[in-house]
Design an enzyme around this catalytic site. Structure first.
Site, PDB file in Angstrom:
ATOM      1  N   ASP A  87      -5.853   6.757  -4.952  1.00 36.74           N
ATOM      2  CA  ASP A  87      -6.310   8.295  -6.181  1.00 36.74           C
ATOM      3  C   ASP A  87      -5.534   9.341  -6.246  1.00 36.74           C
ATOM      4  OD1 ASP A  87      -6.926   4.656  -6.567  1.00 36.74           O
ATOM      5  OD2 ASP A  87      -8.506   5.449  -7.807  1.00 36.74           O
ATOM      6  N   HIS A 234      -7.699   7.747  -1.767  1.00 36.11           N
ATOM      7  CA  HIS A 234      -7.400   8.664  -2.130  1.00 36.11           C
ATOM      8  C   HIS A 234      -6.646   9.164  -1.733  1.00 36.11           C
ATOM      9  CE1 HIS A 234     -11.404   7.887  -4.626  1.00 36.11           C
ATOM     10  NE2 HIS A 234     -10.567   8.666  -5.505  1.00 36.11           N
TER      11      HIS A 234
END
Length: 264
Positions: A87, A234
């Site tokens: 992400d 992430h």
């Protein structure tokens, strides 16, 4: 002669007094002016209870979050293999290095990209697609409250993000949407579906956003992963050195136990 003059003067003065303006005499005879002498009306005492406003209260900018996650979220791959999702990118410092790790391990992943980042770094979006990874819409600027805003605002945000992705890669498929922070509402799930995107959640979160060590990230993924897990990681939003360092270890473990593939 003098006596006559005096008499004439006195007579003239007498006549002048009788023929003068009789307004004052008339007013005294009529009594006081009822308008001028009437007391002023007393001002009303202030009310102890304020009057209710006639205008409607302002419409809230965001709705409250539901007590539980809404229906319609995808939380597993549906098969034995595990999916890695990254992400908040693409980030010029970390996304290329994550892509290098994935290529070295010969696995593909799903990248949930932020619209502003896709606009700034279209070359990284192109590389993600070129190397066989999946794309996911992650909102325009990572608005944690987006799912709680008016439906028109949600739609505008998601459409704008897809446009930035497709400007980088014309005709790119964006089959998934992921709400920042996992703060889902029924409204955002509905809008994503209307735009052809499935709402993608996860069931393994090693909380790499909290900056744990690489060893801790790998340990958390190993402990929580099951067949079909969707792992949240992430590649943007800050320093991702620990995530990057954890990737070889957790990928090796997941490949051995379940296999790793991008979402379909």
């Amino acid at each position: 002669m003098r006596a006559r003059a005096v008499l004439a003067t006195a007579l003239a003065l007498l006549l002048l007094g009788g023929c003068g303006d009789g307004t004052a005499t008339d007013r005294r005879a009529a009594g006081p002016d009822p308008v001028a002498s009437a007391p002023l009306p007393a001002e009303p005492a202030p009310s102890a209870t304020p009057r209710p406003s006639r205008t409607a209260p302002p419409r809230p900018l965001v709705r409250p979050l539901p007590a539980k996650l809404p229906a319609g979220l995808r939380r597993t791959t549906g098969v034995r293999t595990v999916a890695l999702t990254f992400d908040d990118g693409p980030d010029p410092a970390w996304t290329p290095k994550v892509l290098d790790r994935l290529r070295a391990a010969r696995v593909t992943a799903t990248f949930c990209v932020v619209g502003t980042q896709a606009r700034r770094h279209p070359e990284l979006v192109r590389r993600i697609v070129r190397e066989g990874h999946q794309l996911c819409n992650h909102s325009w600027n990572h608005d944690l409250d987006l799912a709680r805003r008016p439906v028109a605002d949600i739609r505008r945000d998601l459409v704008r993000t897809n446009a930035a992705i497709r400007k980088a890669v014309p005709g790119a498929k964006v089959p998934f949407y992921r709400q920042p922070g996992g703060r889902w509402t029924r409204e955002v799930v509905t809008v994503a579906g209307q735009l052809g995107m499935r709402s993608l959640h996860w069931n393994v979160d090693p909380q790499d956003w909290g900056k744990p060590t690489a060893a801790t990230i790998a340990k958390r993924v190993r402990a929580a992963a099951r067949p079909g897990s969707v792992v949240l990681l992430h590649d943007g939003g800050g320093n991702r050195a620990a995530t990057l360092a954890a990737c070889p270890h957790l990928i090796t473990d997941l490949k051995r136990r379940y296999g790793v593939a991008r979402l379909r």
